[in-house]
Design a protein around this motif. Structure first.
Motif, PDB file in Angstrom:
ATOM      1  N   SER A   1      48.687  48.540  44.322  1.00 12.34           N
ATOM      2  CA  SER A   1      47.599  48.607  43.489  1.00 12.34           C
ATOM      3  C   SER A   1      46.965  47.529  43.683  1.00 12.34           C
ATOM      4  N   SER A   2      45.761  47.435  43.432  1.00 12.34           N
ATOM      5  CA  SER A   2      45.018  46.236  43.068  1.00 12.34           C
ATOM      6  C   SER A   2      43.903  46.202  41.716  1.00 12.34           C
ATOM      7  N   PRO A   3      43.788  45.158  41.259  1.00  9.34           N
ATOM      8  CA  PRO A   3      42.873  44.958  40.177  1.00  9.34           C
ATOM      9  C   PRO A   3      41.347  45.175  40.683  1.00  9.34           C
ATOM     10  N   LEU A   4      41.255  44.943  41.869  1.00  9.58           N
ATOM     11  CA  LEU A   4      39.737  44.632  42.536  1.00  9.58           C
ATOM     12  C   LEU A   4      39.345  46.010  43.091  1.00  9.58           C
ATOM     13  N   GLU A   5      38.145  46.397  42.836  1.00 10.43           N
ATOM     14  CA  GLU A   5      37.657  47.700  43.424  1.00 10.43           C
ATOM     15  C   GLU A   5      36.603  47.390  44.617  1.00 10.43           C
ATOM     16  N   GLY A   6      36.296  48.292  45.276  1.00  5.57           N
ATOM     17  CA  GLY A   6      35.223  48.248  46.440  1.00  5.57           C
ATOM     18  C   GLY A   6      35.646  47.235  47.563  1.00  5.57           C
ATOM     19  N   ALA A   7      34.604  46.939  48.039  1.00  4.19           N
ATOM     20  CA  ALA A   7      34.745  45.804  49.068  1.00  4.19           C
ATOM     21  C   ALA A   7      34.911  44.306  48.588  1.00  4.19           C
ATOM     22  N   THR A   8      35.719  44.233  47.905  1.00  3.19           N
ATOM     23  CA  THR A   8      36.013  42.975  46.966  1.00  3.19           C
ATOM     24  C   THR A   8      37.068  42.093  47.783  1.00  3.19           C
ATOM     25  N   PHE A   9      36.889  41.570  48.939  1.00  2.97           N
ATOM     26  CA  PHE A   9      37.895  41.005  50.037  1.00  2.97           C
ATOM     27  C   PHE A   9      37.914  39.546  49.487  1.00  2.97           C
ATOM     28  N   VAL A  10      39.373  39.461  48.745  1.00  9.72           N
ATOM     29  CA  VAL A  10      39.504  37.820  48.211  1.00  9.72           C
ATOM     30  C   VAL A  10      40.680  37.337  48.686  1.00  9.72           C
TER      31      VAL A  10
ATOM     32  N   ALA B   1      42.747  36.919  38.366  1.00  8.65           N
ATOM     33  CA  ALA B   1      42.552  35.563  37.969  1.00  8.65           C
ATOM     34  C   ALA B   1      41.929  34.539  39.226  1.00  8.65           C
ATOM     35  N   ARG B   2      42.269  34.757  40.367  1.00  9.32           N
ATOM     36  CA  ARG B   2      41.816  34.447  41.389  1.00  9.32           C
ATOM     37  C   ARG B   2      40.291  34.569  41.859  1.00  9.32           C
ATOM     38  N   HIS B   3      40.014  36.175  41.623  1.00  5.36           N
ATOM     39  CA  HIS B   3      38.530  36.673  41.797  1.00  5.36           C
ATOM     40  C   HIS B   3      37.840  36.168  40.628  1.00  5.36           C
ATOM     41  N   ALA B   4      38.318  35.740  39.560  1.00  2.44           N
ATOM     42  CA  ALA B   4      37.421  35.146  38.452  1.00  2.44           C
ATOM     43  C   ALA B   4      37.239  33.814  38.662  1.00  2.44           C
ATOM     44  N   GLY B   5      37.718  33.091  39.777  1.00  3.70           N
ATOM     45  CA  GLY B   5      37.667  31.798  40.037  1.00  3.70           C
ATOM     46  C   GLY B   5      38.388  30.843  39.563  1.00  3.70           C
TER      47      GLY B   5
END
Ligand SMILES: Nc1nc2[nH]c(I)nc2c(=O)[nH]1
Length: 265
Positions: free
Chosen positions: A143-152, A214-218
């Motif tokens: 799983s991932s907490p990110l949804e859609g084309a959210t390439f991090v 957390a990384r996605h949130a910077g």
């Protein structure tokens, strides 16, 4: 209640700002199994909130989790948000709920996310009660907490800068790769050997999904595990959750002091 996870995190952060009187927190911590005493040592608690009163949070499902959220003033003047409640993936409330605390911390202004947990160790020399820095993770939740084309990008996800600071506090700290399993069952010995072969040193049921969010949130991420048991098969003795809790409690004072010193650095 809004269905957008980022609006919900904003609502939760606004509630926390109003209830604590602190508009912006610098650092946030999730205190996992065995780490609960750290909140007292990190600094002066200026407000304690019941997590169940905050949008998107629920009462804790795990023994040892306090279900409170504290605003703490650290000795070096930082404002720390201490999340004593964690939603685990195995509660089946969805990944958005698992990372809501992290997203709320980011919405509250925190730029550093400190993730702690209790876990199983795959190295025999890490006896129960050993703290281990997390150097990287293997996400086995599919799983991932990110949804859609959210390439991090997740390179250096567990900040090497913060690991170096931790080693200034305690040069003996070892580090390892943490594998998040879904749980709630523990791994079979065969699964532990699989984890070892793919490069894991620690096995647990939290942290990886939170770190990605957390990384996605910077945020800059620091992860530290408390080995509370040797993972299944690493030692001939079967796991018991009682021993897990006992090891965590015994190590509590020492690792809480360590965490407080790291936060104060
Ligand atoms: N997956 C997994 N999670 C854990 N949490 C704790 I404390 N010990 C363990 C363990 O041995 N395996």
């Amino acid at each position: 209640m809004t269905s957008d996870p980022f609006d919900l995190a904003r609502d939760a952060a606004d509630h926390i700002a109003r209830a604590t009187g602190i508009d912006r927190h610098d650092t946030a911590l999730v205190l996992g199994s065995g780490w609960g005493e750290a909140a007292e040592l990190i600094g002066e608690t200026t407000a304690t909130l019941d997590a169940a009163d905050i949008p998107g949070f629920t009462a804790p499902a795990v023994v040892g989790h306090t279900g409170t959220i504290r605003s703490v003033l650290t000795p070096n003047g930082k404002r720390a948000l201490v999340l004593g409640a964690r939603t685990h993936f195995y509660e089946g409330r969805g990944v958005r709920a698992v990372v809501h605390g992290v997203r709320t911390a980011a919405a509250a202004g925190a730029t550093t996310m400190i993730l702690t947990n209790g876990c199983g160790g795959l190295q025999e020399h890490w006896q129960p009660g050993t703290p281990v820095l997390i150097s990287d993770h293997i996400n086995l939740t599919a799983s991932s907490p990110l949804e859609g084309a959210t390439f991090v990008d997740l390179t250096d996800l567990y900040s090497s800068r913060l690991r170096a600071l931790a080693r200034q506090v305690d040069p003996t700290l070892d580090e390892g790769v943490y594998a998040q399993f879904t749980g709630p069952h523990y791994e079979t010995p065969a699964e532990v050997q699989y984890a070892k072969r793919i490069g894991a040193d620690l096995v647990g049921m939290s942290t990886a999904l939170e770190a990605i969010a957390a990384r996605h949130a910077g945020m800059e991420v620091f992860g530290i595990s408390l080995v509370t048991n040797l993972a299944a098969g690493i030692s001939p003795v079967p796991l018991s959750h009682t021993e897990v809790l006992e090891a965590g409690q015994a190590a509590g004072p020492r690792i809480s002091r360590l965490l407080a010193d790291i936060v104060a650095t």
